[in-house]
Write a protein that holds these residues in place. Structure first.
Motif: not given
Length: 375
Positions: A247-258, A269-279
């Motif tokens: 499910g969603a991972a919230y970085l502070h109050d930013t929703e980080v998906r996938e 060493s590697r990471w990816q997400c569909s939303t919240g990449a900048e945060q």
């Protein structure tokens, strides 16, 4: 109409979680006015024990008010001087999460969210310093509000029942119930503590790490209520493998998906997400510790039937694991020190196992040795 469960909650906090005694100064900090029923009960019960309560209640929708009232970033980051003083002088702090709009910051730009988080970090650092020095005891708790109920998709009455169920304050004697939880969880903690190799594998992860020389913290209503969790900290350079947030991972109050993370020699060493990449990118770049696991929580509370969107409950669900990057938890022996601390859930219930030095301790999210009934 008086809810007897609120009186039980206050008694559990004062007599079990914090063991408040006469002469101690107790800060009752409510993050919103809606927590006043619990504040009043705690205030009265503190006085009946000869303790000295002080109350600090945040203004309704305080974050939105601050951000609307001024464009000055320094004021956005400012912690209230009175609250700062109380954090330096109280013997005991009870923090009551009780906002009517608990996730209002999600509507603001990332920079403004970060600024308001900084106003909280200064208090957290004060708290950590005093906890390490042994001059403070604290507990974070929760009072149900319409805002939390809406986020959970429930009526306030139903959500309130759920909160008391996971706090065990629906029991006639919640203090006795929490003592039983403490004893049961300790037996499982003892099987994990100090493991040279811990292997956690399931649908959403395959991680190996070492706990060598480190205890497992039995989180049983002492520093959080609700509770029911084992907390552990891997040796910082030992984590290898991958994990995907459920499910969603919230970085502070930013929703980080996938969100998917890979670890090498302890660090992302590697990471990816569909939303919240900048945060995510900004958080991982803060310092070396921000990209390392500071804490892992294993939920063991059977009272919550499923996620409600509130971390203090969701991280305690039996069969759920939480992973926190950045700042570690002192009782686990973590050496990870960072201003970053963000947590995301991983569901262990479908086809998982946790093996400590070759012995299976959890299967499908539950201990292989059964727990007793909390009463």
């Amino acid at each position: 109409m008086t809810d007897n469960r609120v009186a039980r909650m206050a008694r559990t906090l004062l007599d079990y979680s914090l063991e408040v005694v006469a002469g101690e100064t107790v800060l009752l900090r409510s993050t919103g006015p809606a927590g006043s029923p619990l504040v009043r009960e705690l205030y009265a019960q503190c006085l009946s024990r000869g303790a000295l309560p002080s109350v600090y209640t945040h203004v309704a929708d305080e974050d939105a008010l601050v951000l609307a009232a001024t464009l000055d970033p320094a004021l956005h980051r400012r912690a209230d001087p009175m609250l700062t003083h109380l954090y330096d002088t109280a013997d005991v702090i009870i923090r009551i999460e009780s906002e009517d709009h608990p996730y209002a910051l999600r509507a603001y730009p990332p920079a403004e969210q970060e600024a308001r988080q900084e106003s909280r970090f200064s208090l957290i650092y004060q708290q950590l310093r005093r906890l390490s020095a042994g001059t403070l005891r604290r507990c974070t708790t929760h009072f149900p509000t319409e805002g939390y109920a809406r986020s959970a998709g429930m009526s306030l009455a139903r959500y309130t029942d759920l909160v008391h169920r996971v706090m065990l304050t629906d029991r006639e004697d919640p203090v006795l119930a929490w003592r039983r939880v403490r004893d049961d969880q300790q037996r499982v903690a003892d099987r994990l503590a100090g493991a040279r190799e811990l292997h956690i594998v399931g649908t959403d992860l395959d991680l190996r790490m070492s706990l060598e020389g480190r205890p497992v913290d039995n989180s049983c209503g002492r520093q959080n209520l609700p509770d029911g969790e084992l907390n552990l900290a891997p040796v910082e350079n030992s984590v290898t493998g991958w994990v995907r947030a459920s499910g969603a991972a919230y970085l502070h109050d930013t929703e980080v998906r996938e969100l998917r993370l890979e670890f090498t020699a302890g660090r992302v060493s590697r990471w990816q997400c569909s939303t919240g990449a900048e945060q995510v990118e900004a958080a991982l770049a803060v310092d070396d510790a921000a990209g390392r696991i500071g804490e892992i929580g294993l939920g063991m509370n059977p009272g919550a039937p499923g996620p409600v969107g509130y971390a203090l409950i969701d991280t305690k669900i039996a069969g759920m694991m939480s992973i926190s990057l950045g700042q570690g938890h002192t009782p686990t022996g973590s050496a990870n020190n960072s201003p970053v601390h963000w947590t995301f859930p991983v569901d262990l219930r479908p086809a998982s196992s946790i093996t400590a030095d070759g012995a299976v301790v959890f299967r499908d999210g539950l201990p292989t040795a059964g727990l007793g009934n909390p009463g």
